[in-house]
Each structure stands twice: as structure tokens, then as C-alpha cells.
Design an enzyme around this catalytic site. Structure first.
Site, mmCIF file in Angstrom:
data_model
loop_
_atom_site.group_PDB
_atom_site.id
_atom_site.type_symbol
_atom_site.label_atom_id
_atom_site.label_comp_id
_atom_site.label_asym_id
_atom_site.label_seq_id
_atom_site.Cartn_x
_atom_site.Cartn_y
_atom_site.Cartn_z
ATOM 1 N N LYS A 133 0.868 -1.187 0.000
ATOM 2 C CA LYS A 133 0.000 0.000 0.000
ATOM 3 C C LYS A 133 0.901 1.232 0.000
ATOM 4 O O LYS A 133 1.714 1.415 0.906
ATOM 5 C CB LYS A 133 -0.900 0.005 1.247
ATOM 6 C CG LYS A 133 -1.679 1.314 1.438
ATOM 7 C CD LYS A 133 -2.611 1.276 2.649
ATOM 8 C CE LYS A 133 -3.242 2.646 2.899
ATOM 9 N NZ LYS A 133 -4.120 2.671 4.087
ATOM 10 N N ASP A 136 -2.607 10.240 3.376
ATOM 11 C CA ASP A 136 -4.000 9.838 3.543
ATOM 12 C C ASP A 136 -4.742 10.878 4.385
ATOM 13 O O ASP A 136 -4.728 10.826 5.611
ATOM 14 C CB ASP A 136 -4.068 8.459 4.220
ATOM 15 C CG ASP A 136 -5.506 7.997 4.414
ATOM 16 O OD1 ASP A 136 -6.414 8.608 3.817
ATOM 17 O OD2 ASP A 136 -5.718 7.010 5.160
ATOM 18 N N LYS A 181 -10.234 13.053 7.635
ATOM 19 C CA LYS A 181 -9.783 12.691 8.974
ATOM 20 C C LYS A 181 -9.761 13.922 9.875
ATOM 21 O O LYS A 181 -9.618 15.045 9.373
ATOM 22 C CB LYS A 181 -8.356 12.139 8.901
ATOM 23 C CG LYS A 181 -8.250 10.737 8.348
ATOM 24 C CD LYS A 181 -6.814 10.249 8.415
ATOM 25 C CE LYS A 181 -6.666 8.859 7.842
ATOM 26 N NZ LYS A 181 -7.347 7.811 8.622
ATOM 27 N N ASP A 232 1.568 6.476 5.365
ATOM 28 C CA ASP A 232 0.633 5.522 4.787
ATOM 29 C C ASP A 232 1.174 4.821 3.530
ATOM 30 O O ASP A 232 0.482 4.012 2.924
ATOM 31 C CB ASP A 232 -0.702 6.222 4.511
ATOM 32 C CG ASP A 232 -1.903 5.325 4.760
ATOM 33 O OD1 ASP A 232 -1.729 4.306 5.441
ATOM 34 O OD2 ASP A 232 -2.991 5.645 4.257
ATOM 35 N N ASP A 248 -12.177 7.155 3.361
ATOM 36 C CA ASP A 248 -11.002 6.957 4.212
ATOM 37 C C ASP A 248 -10.609 5.474 4.297
ATOM 38 O O ASP A 248 -9.544 5.139 4.798
ATOM 39 C CB ASP A 248 -11.265 7.536 5.609
ATOM 40 C CG ASP A 248 -9.986 7.702 6.419
ATOM 41 O OD1 ASP A 248 -8.891 7.633 5.812
ATOM 42 O OD2 ASP A 248 -10.089 7.911 7.640
ATOM 43 N N GLU A 296 -9.462 3.750 2.017
ATOM 44 C CA GLU A 296 -8.921 3.771 0.660
ATOM 45 C C GLU A 296 -7.880 2.684 0.417
ATOM 46 O O GLU A 296 -7.671 2.257 -0.709
ATOM 47 C CB GLU A 296 -8.314 5.150 0.352
ATOM 48 C CG GLU A 296 -6.865 5.379 0.812
ATOM 49 C CD GLU A 296 -6.669 5.291 2.327
ATOM 50 O OE1 GLU A 296 -7.661 5.445 3.066
ATOM 51 O OE2 GLU A 296 -5.537 5.048 2.765
ATOM 52 N N ARG A 332 -7.764 -0.496 1.122
ATOM 53 C CA ARG A 332 -8.287 -1.761 0.583
ATOM 54 C C ARG A 332 -8.670 -1.625 -0.881
ATOM 55 O O ARG A 332 -8.613 -2.587 -1.637
ATOM 56 C CB ARG A 332 -9.434 -2.267 1.467
ATOM 57 C CG ARG A 332 -10.624 -1.367 1.526
ATOM 58 C CD ARG A 332 -11.529 -1.666 2.722
ATOM 59 N NE ARG A 332 -10.999 -1.098 3.970
ATOM 60 C CZ ARG A 332 -11.603 -1.217 5.153
ATOM 61 N NH1 ARG A 332 -12.733 -1.874 5.266
ATOM 62 N NH2 ARG A 332 -11.060 -0.673 6.229
HETATM 63 N N1 BES Z 1 -4.259 4.733 6.721
HETATM 64 C C1 BES Z 1 -5.365 4.477 7.548
HETATM 65 C C2 BES Z 1 -5.029 3.535 8.701
HETATM 66 C C3 BES Z 1 -4.019 4.036 9.690
HETATM 67 C C4 BES Z 1 -4.423 4.572 10.887
HETATM 68 C C5 BES Z 1 -2.670 3.901 9.452
HETATM 69 C C6 BES Z 1 -3.498 4.996 11.802
HETATM 70 C C7 BES Z 1 -1.749 4.326 10.365
HETATM 71 C C8 BES Z 1 -2.149 4.868 11.554
HETATM 72 C C9 BES Z 1 -6.508 3.856 6.740
HETATM 73 O O1 BES Z 1 -6.569 4.245 5.411
HETATM 74 C C10 BES Z 1 -7.780 4.269 7.370
HETATM 75 O O2 BES Z 1 -8.060 5.434 7.360
HETATM 76 N N2 BES Z 1 -8.541 3.306 7.901
HETATM 77 C C11 BES Z 1 -9.765 3.576 8.522
HETATM 78 C C12 BES Z 1 -10.783 2.593 8.011
HETATM 79 C C13 BES Z 1 -12.202 2.941 8.356
HETATM 80 C C14 BES Z 1 -12.620 4.215 7.652
HETATM 81 C C15 BES Z 1 -13.106 1.801 7.950
HETATM 82 C C16 BES Z 1 -9.571 3.438 10.035
HETATM 83 O O3 BES Z 1 -8.781 2.588 10.449
HETATM 84 O O4 BES Z 1 -10.168 4.213 10.762
HETATM 85 ZN ZN ZN Z 2 -4.790 4.850 4.590
HETATM 86 MN MN MN Z 3 -7.660 6.061 5.179
#
Ligand code: BES
Ligand code: ZN
Ligand code: MN
Length: 490
Positions: free
Chosen positions: A252, A257, A264, A275, A334, A336, A338
Site C-alpha cells: 500500500k 492519507d 480525517k 501511509d 477513508d 482507501e 483496501r
Molecule cells: N491509513 C489508515 C489507517 C491508519 C491509521 C494507518 C493509523 C496508520 C495509523 C486507513 O486508510 C484508514 O483510514 N482506515 C480507517 C478505516 C475505516 C474508515 C473503515 C480506520 O482505520 O479508521
Molecule cells: Zn490509509
Molecule cells: Mn484512510
């Protein structure tokens, strides 16, 4: 800091570090010094609270009898507990003891410890990301780390693969540490091209080519940013006579992000430069394999995008058709990672038809809730692969914990109007539902492992093996897994 190997010699013109096991059990060199000082070493140590616990240090005052610049005793812990990882940690302790104290050179007598691994630990511990600093509070002063051993040439040879791994780790750390205005998808692709000097081949696909191929999930994430996406494919073919690709790493590579329109919160958003850690680790691993000329064919597919909100950004509720043909409702922009990975995983399987597929992604905040910041989540559809990864994780200290991938979770990602959706209505088991989404893009014959490295990619505070910032987590582990299980021996 350079690692150099030298014949064991206690009359050192540099500061000398000598190891002592727990309960003041002396190493060979410590015994020699103790004799030279008429028992003075033990006597001096007994007057302190130094006991030889791993990492403990005690400096002793110089004497006439011993011609060293400074003498520092370093605790080695229990003698029986010696393995590759403890030797690496001891090397790190030795480097950290004098890294910023003003000395420019230090010698460490390794005695029973494997000298090459000690050098490796010292090397990765000395990493600092300083290119954007003009003023230093505590600069690294140490330039030469002499590893004293009976067989310096042998140790030097054994150090070569460790040096390669340290370089791969440092590449991964650099890419995570660089801010997103410096590393965007195009800049990442350039860095990957620079590594061609080690014998890697690099292909870079731009947005037009991705459109023609049909990586629409990836393009949907990228469409809000002025920085266009790139799919970067790097290969190390150390067994050119073999046409097969033994493993593919998929990373990834979200260079920033923001969350997109599902924006966010501001607090901690700066960390989202991390990210791209999955892509950074995949690239670092290929560099390490190439520098070792490993007899194995491995490819890395790195999906580079920036996730931004704008007038052109993907909207919550949009439906896209993935490369695999599955239609996906984007209920949360967010989620993204996956989306980007689903296309990259499918591309990797169609292109390389490799039996082993490993993806690395800072995929979910939920994995940090489950496992914290030192253990990554491991998901796999194959018990043997999971066991092999777990073994490599235990040996390297880059810890993994296997998470369940149960069919039970498939209901959670069913969409009302498309085949699947990219996020669920509840936050329950967030890392598992994300992995379940990825599983939809895995062919039944592919042995697949997914590493959720969101908790471990960015170190929150200075650690033994490296400073705060990009950790390079996964390079040592993957190098080990590949060399132990897929590389042809000799
Ligand atoms: N890049 C984030 C996950 C992340 C969080 C990485 C903290 C490093 C530190 C990912 O893209 C994300 O935003 N995931 C969301 C998914 C949700 C919207 C279903 C999450 O984990 O909140
Ligand atoms: Zn992300
Ligand atoms: Mn995200």
C-alpha cells in the site's frame, strides 16, 4: 556510521566496550582486562550497581596498566539466552552507549557473540533522519564502530547480507520519514528507479496506462489529488534461468492519507505521511535481496496514490468496477487502502501467477487497538505460510500475531446496490473486515498473507534499534522468510 571488523586487541586507541554477562560473569576479554588490572575490573564493578543485565553500562576510570582511551562495561544479559536477535540488540546497546557523546570511534570486543550480527544491530541503531535539519541538538558523533573479533575477515563476509538488510531497512525508514510534499507517487517511482543500480528492474505505469488496464478502484482513490498515481513494479530475478516468480510483495503506497471527502480529524493527521509504509517495506526488501544477489525471483507491486478531498475527489456512495470485475460501493473514502490494494493484488496475481503473495499495508487504526505498536497483524489463507512467516517474525523480533479470517465476516461487506462495500456500519473487528475485503481479490490457488502494519510502521518514541519515526518494520522479517523458505541454496 561505518561498521569495521578488527582483530581483538585490548590496547585500543579508541574507547573500548567490553561485555559482561549477568551476575558479573566475565567474557574472555573482560577476564584478560581483569588479570591485567590485578582483579581491578571485578573489584571496581562490585562497588557499583552494575550486574551485567542486558544493556546496562558502567564506565571505569582509565589506569596505567590498560592502554585504552576509555573503558565501558556493557551488560550482555544471561549467557544461555544468546541468539541472533539478542546479539543484534547487544550491538545496538553498544552503539547507543556512545553514539552522541562526542566520541568519533569505538571498539567493541564481541568474544562469544556473532560479530556480524552485533555490527548489524549497531548499524540500524545508528540510523538518523537528519537531511532536513539545519540545527542539531544531539548530533551523532560516532563515525567508526570497530567490531573486535578473532576472525575479522570471516565476520566481514558474514556481515555482507546484514549490511544489505540494513540498507533495505534504511530505505524503508527514509521513505516513511520523508514528508508527503517530497514523496508523492512520482517521487516514489523515481526512488525505485534509482535502485536499479543494484540490479533491480523497475516499471512505472501512469494514470493513462492504469485506466487502460482497468485499475479503477486505485484510480478512484487518486482522482482527488493533483499528484497523479503510479503503479510501480520492481523485480529482483536472482534465478534468471527460472521463469517463475517465487513470491510477489504488494505494498500500500498512499503517500498521504487525508481521508478524502471522509476527511480525517486534524489531530495526528501529519502521521498519515506514513501511509506508504507497505510500499516502502516492499521496496526495501527488494533492495536487500538484490544487494545479497539472493537466488530467488521476487517482484514487488507498489500502488502509489495520494488520498485527497477536492472537487474531483471520489464521493462517499460512488460505485467503481475493480480490475477483478467486482463492483464496489465506496461508502467511506477513508477506507482507501483496501481499494488500492484490491486492484494491485489482482494485477499481481494475473501478471506473475506466483504461488506466494504477501501484502503489506498500514491498513487500519483498529490493528493498533488490537495489537499495539510493536506487533503487526498477520492474516493468511494458508496455515503453512502463516507458520513460516511467524517463524521469521520470531527470529527477527519483528513480531506478528495471527488474526482470524472467518467467512462469518463476509456478510459485513455486502453492499445493497453493488457486490461489496469498502467499509461497515460498525467499527467492530475493523482489521478483520478490511482483510475480508482484500480476500475477495485473492484467487483460491494463491497462498496469501496480509500484514497490517498500521501500528508498527512509525515508531512513537526512540527505541533500541532505531529512533522515533519510520521503523522499517518488515524488511528483516520478509528477507528472512524469503531466504529461509524460497531461496535456492548455493
Ligand atoms: N491509513 C489508515 C489507517 C491508519 C491509521 C494507518 C493509523 C496508520 C495509523 C486507513 O486508510 C484508514 O483510514 N482506515 C480507517 C478505516 C475505516 C474508515 C473503515 C480506520 O482505520 O479508521
Ligand atoms: Zn490509509
Ligand atoms: Mn484512510
Amino acid at each position: 556510521m561505518d561498521i569495521l571488523f578488527k582483530k581483538n586487541d585490548i590496547s585500543s586507541s579508541t574507547a573500548l566496550i567490553v561485555g559482561i554477562y549477568e551476575n558479573l560473569l566475565l567474557t574472555k576479554t573482560a577476564k584478560k582486562i581483569n588479570t591485567l588490572l590485578n582483579g581491578g575490573l571485578l573489584k571496581a564493578l562490585k562497588s557499583t550497581d552494575f550486574n551485567g543485565k542486558i544493556g546496562q553500562t558502567q564506565e571505569l576510570l582509565p589506569t596505567e596498566a590498560l592502554q585504552t582511551k576509555r573503558l565501558i562495561c556493557l551488560g550482555l544479559g544471561k549467557k544461555e539466552q544468546n541468539n541472533e536477535l539478542t546479539a543484534c540488540k547487544i550491538g545496538a546497546h553498544a552503539a547507543n552507549a556512545l553514539l552522541t557523546g562526542g566520541e568519533t570511534a569505538v571498539s567493541f570486543a564481541t568474544d562469544d557473540l556473532p560479530a556480524a550480527v552485533v555490527g548489524f544491530g549497531a548499524k540500524i541503531a545508528s540510523y538518523r533522519f537528519t537531511k532536513h535539519k539545519t540545527v542539531f541538538k544531539k548530533p551523532v558523533t560516532l563515525k567508526e564502530f570497530y567490531v573486535l573479533t578473532e576472525k575479522p575477515q570471516t565476520a566481514q563476509n558474514q556481515y555482507e547480507p546484514y549490511f544489505a538488510i540494513s540498507k533495505g531497512i534504511h530505505t524503508a525508514r527514509d521513505l516513511v520519514n520523508e514528508p508527503s510534499n517530497i514523496i508523492n507517487p512520482i517521487a516514489f517511482a523515481k526512488r525505485a528507479e534509482e535502485l536499479q543500480k543494484y540490479g533491480l528492474t523497475t516499471e512505472v505505469y501512469d494514470e493513462k496506462q492504469l485506466k487502460a488496464k482497468g485499475l479503477n478502484m486505485m484510480l478512484g482513490v487518486a482522482q482527488g489529488s493533483i499528484n497523479p498515481p503510479r503503479l510501480v513494479v520492481v523485480q529482483w530475478r536472482g534465478k534468471p534461468e527460472d521463469k517463475n516468480t517465487h513470491a510477489v510483495l504488494v505494498g500500500k503506497g498512499v503517500t498521504f492519507d487525508s481521508g478524502g471527502l471522509s476527511l480525517k480529524p486534524a489531530k495526528g493527521m501529519e502521521d498519515m505521511k506514513e501511509d506508504l509504509a507497505g510500499a516502502a517495506t516492499a521496496l526495501g526488501t527488494l533492495q536487500a535481496l538484490a544487494m545479497q544477489r539472493a537466488k530467488v525471483n521476487v517482484a514487488a507491486v507498489m500502488a502509489m496514490v495520494e488520498n485527497m478531498p477536492s472537487g474531483t475527489a471520489q464521493r462517499p456512495g460512488d460505485i467503481v468496477k475493480s480490475l477483478a470485475g467486482i463492483t464496489v460501493e465506496v461508502v467511506n473514502t477513508d477506507a482507501e487502502g483496501r481499494l488500492v490494494l484490491g486492484d494491485a493484488l489482482w494485477y499481481a496475481q494475473e501478471r506473475f501467477k506466483s504461488p506466494v503473495l504477501i501484502d503489506l499495508a498500514s491498513l487500519t487504526g483498529a490493528i493498533t487497538i488490537a495489537l499495539g505498536t510493536d506487533i503487526a497483524g498477520l492474516f493468511s489463507n494458508d496455515d503453512k505460510l502463516a507458520e513460516q512467516m511467524k517463524k521469521a517474525a520470531d527470529d527477527s523480533g519483528e513480531k506478528l500475531w495471527r488474526m482470524p479470517l472467518d467467512d462469518l465476516f463476509e456478510d459485513d461487506i455486502v453492499s445493497d446496490i453493488a457486490d461489496i462495500k469498502n467499509a461497515c456500519s460498525t467499527r467492530a473487528a475493523g482489521s478483520i473486515t478490511a482483510a475480508t475485503f482484500l480476500k475477495r481479490f485473492i484467487r483460491p490457488e494463491t497462498k496469501w498473507a496480509h500484514l497490517d502494519i498500521a501500528g508498527v510502521a512509525l515508531r512513537e518514541k526512540n527505541g533500541l534499534l532505531g529512533p522515533k519515526g519510520g521503523s522499517g518494520f518488515g524488511v528483516w522479517l520478509l528477507d528472512k522468510y524469503i531466504r529461509d523458505n524460497l531461496e535456492t541454496k548455493n
